[in-house]
Every structure is written in C-alpha cells, then in structure tokens.
Design an enzyme around this catalytic site. Structure first.
Site, PDB file in Angstrom:
ATOM      1  N   LEU A  10     -60.701 -23.753 -23.984  1.00 17.38           N
ATOM      2  CA  LEU A  10     -60.445 -25.169 -23.700  1.00 17.38           C
ATOM      3  C   LEU A  10     -59.271 -25.319 -22.719  1.00 17.38           C
ATOM      4  O   LEU A  10     -58.256 -24.618 -22.862  1.00 17.38           O
ATOM      5  CB  LEU A  10     -60.121 -25.906 -25.001  1.00 17.38           C
ATOM      6  CG  LEU A  10     -59.775 -27.394 -24.889  1.00 17.38           C
ATOM      7  CD1 LEU A  10     -60.400 -28.197 -26.020  1.00 17.38           C
ATOM      8  CD2 LEU A  10     -58.268 -27.632 -24.855  1.00 17.38           C
ATOM      9  N   ASP A  27     -51.677 -43.934 -26.798  1.00 22.06           N
ATOM     10  CA  ASP A  27     -50.879 -45.152 -26.800  1.00 22.06           C
ATOM     11  C   ASP A  27     -50.442 -45.545 -28.222  1.00 22.06           C
ATOM     12  O   ASP A  27     -51.060 -45.145 -29.203  1.00 22.06           O
ATOM     13  CB  ASP A  27     -51.756 -46.279 -26.225  1.00 22.06           C
ATOM     14  CG  ASP A  27     -50.957 -47.246 -25.374  1.00 22.06           C
ATOM     15  OD1 ASP A  27     -49.705 -47.113 -25.353  1.00 22.06           O
ATOM     16  OD2 ASP A  27     -51.540 -48.123 -24.749  1.00 22.06           O
ATOM     17  N   HIS A  29     -42.639 -41.190 -30.377  1.00 22.12           N
ATOM     18  CA  HIS A  29     -43.014 -40.188 -29.372  1.00 22.12           C
ATOM     19  C   HIS A  29     -43.038 -38.797 -29.992  1.00 22.12           C
ATOM     20  O   HIS A  29     -43.922 -37.985 -29.708  1.00 22.12           O
ATOM     21  CB  HIS A  29     -42.017 -40.235 -28.206  1.00 22.12           C
ATOM     22  CG  HIS A  29     -42.036 -41.533 -27.453  1.00 22.12           C
ATOM     23  ND1 HIS A  29     -43.194 -42.219 -27.174  1.00 22.12           N
ATOM     24  CD2 HIS A  29     -41.021 -42.286 -26.954  1.00 22.12           C
ATOM     25  CE1 HIS A  29     -42.897 -43.331 -26.517  1.00 22.12           C
ATOM     26  NE2 HIS A  29     -41.585 -43.391 -26.371  1.00 22.12           N
TER      27      HIS A  29
END
Ligand SMILES: Cc1cc(N2CCCCCC2)n2ncc(-c3ccc(F)cc3)c2n1
Length: 255
Positions: A146, A35, A52
């Site tokens: 991962l 965020d 962004h």
C-alpha cells in the site's frame, strides 16, 4: 461477490464490517480529508492540538484497515496550503506531528510493506519536518505494498496552475504541441502523477465541501461524507464507507 474470510483479530465489529465486503471490488485509491480534529477536542474541553494528536494516532489504524482489504493507495489530506493561516502555535505543532508519527509507526508500516509518499510543496516545510518525511520515504521506497500518500502543504488550484505553467513552458520550448495536450498528458504535470485518480473520497466532520483537494483527480470519484470527527472514525466506519462504495458500483454498474 467474494466475501473476505480473513480474521481481523478479536475485533468482531471490524471483522463483520470487513467480511461484508466484496474482495473483487475494493477501491484501488481511497483519499481521506481528515477533518474535525479541533472540533473533537473542543467538544471535550481539550485544546485543539489534542485533537490533532488524536487524529494522528488514527492515521495508522485506518492505514492498516485499508491495507488489510487490499487498497493500493491511501491519500491522507494532512495539511493544506491554506492551513498556514492558522495560529502560529498550531502550525508549529502540526509541523512536528510527522516527527512523532514515524518513530511510533514506521516499524509496523515497514513490516506491512507500506510505501510512504508525500504530495505537496516540500520547500515551504520546516527542515525538521521534511527530513522526517524524507527519511520515511527513503526507508520505504523499496516496499511495493500500500502507498500511504500524505498530502502535505498541498492545494489543488496551485497544483493545476503550476502544471499549466510547466506545460506552457514545454510548448514554448517545442517539447509539446498544443493539439497533443489531452487529459493523460495534463495528469502527468500534476503532483499526484503517476498515482491513479481516487475511486473514493471520504470526508469526516460533516463538511460537504471538497476544499481545494485533488479537484482534477476527483472528477469521477465517489464522495462519502460522515458527521463523525476524524478521531472518532474507526476501522468499522472505514469498511462501511467501502461497503457503500461497492453498493453504488452495483447500482450504477447497470445502464
Ligand atoms: C501536518 C500533519 C497533521 C496531522 N494531523 C493528524 C491527522 C488529522 C489531520 C490534521 C492533523 N498529521 N497526522 C499525520 C501526519 C503525517 C504527515 C506526514 C507524514 F509523513 C507522516 C505523518 C500529519 N501531519
């Protein structure tokens, strides 16, 4: 307590923070609500999309930091079902970020045995977004390192309702008896199956909400919040969150 001794290159701050960790208590699944990207940009007099873009560049850095200490699953909340309400030009820009992310990062992700996964509803995404993601999933499906899980067009209440609807259909078809329904069975009807529940949730930008993110799965997760905006969140901050997770485990480990 087994401290990390691996050298993380010349990044002394990162190295110190990572070396303070107990390698015997690394959270298996870390989820991140990334965020504050728009706010980061606005504070700098930049357009929201610059935030962004900066946020996208941070995804790989934190992925590598997680991979370096043995996190098994890293779920990144990239786009919620509510984000479609944003201005069209912003949504159009966001839907093109995967197309920019993968050509830049896929080589290093593959070199680090990372497996790409998506959690969300693909049918609403533009074809070019979906193709970019599907190509990356296909290129990394044999990796067993991962799992980098992008929550994209994801919303938890929609996920739970669609799970309930399928469960009812299966019960009506006689595939499931109501008395057999337990937490393990319900979890199998969620989009996150078969991933383990997150051990730790990190949320940046000072918001202290869960925002319709993995509501079922986060039932027992440690929640860690920071006022930092996502683009400012560095590997050292990530390791500080892991250190706090481990401190809590030590503190609550006893009765
Ligand atoms: C929609 C969106 C937004 C997005 N932001 C950058 C990170 C902060 C959150 C909002 C904006 N990022 N960052 C990476 C991706 C992505 C998604 C799927 C994928 F397979 C590869 C990369 C992304 N997707």
């Amino acid at each position: 307590m087994k401290p990390f001794v691996k050298w993380f290159g010349g990044k002394t701050e990162t190295t110190e923070a990572a070396q303070g960790l107990d390698s015997d208590n690394i959270p298996s699944h870390v989820a991140v609500i990334m965020d504050g990207n728009g706010r980061w940009a606005q504070k700098r007099g930049l357009p929201r999309i610059a935030g962004h873009h900066s946020g996208m560049k941070n995804v790989k850095k934190i992925t590598m930091a997680a991979n370096d200490i043995g996190v098994r699953v890293l779920t990144m909340y990239a786009f919620s079902t509510e984000n479609w309400k944003r201005p069209k030009e912003e949504v159009d820009y966001l839907m093109k970020l995967p197309l920019e992310f993968f050509p830049k990062e896929i080589e290093e992700l593959i070199a680090n045995n990372v497996q790409i996964r998506m959690t969300g509803w693909p049918q609403d995404l533009p074809d070019y977004t979906l193709k970019s993601i599907q190509d990356a999933i296909d290129q990394t499906k044999h990796n067993d390192g991962l799992i980098l899980n992008f929550a994209l067009n994801y919303g938890s209440r929609k996920e739970m309702l669609s799970g309930v609807q399928q469960l009812v259909r299966d019960a009506q078809a006689g595939k499931v008896k109501p008395e057999e329904i337990d937490e393990a069975m319900f979890s199998r009807y969620l989009l996150t199956d078969p991933l383990p529940d997150p051990d730790l949730l990190i949320r940046t930008s000072g918001e202290l909400r869960i925002s319709n993110f993995m509501l079922w799965q986060l039932a027992y997760s440690e929640l860690w919040f920071t006022d930092l905006c996502w683009p400012e969140f560095t590997e050292r901050h990530f390791y500080e969150a892991i250190q706090e997770y481990q401190r809590r485990a030590r503190r609550y480990g006893g009765l």
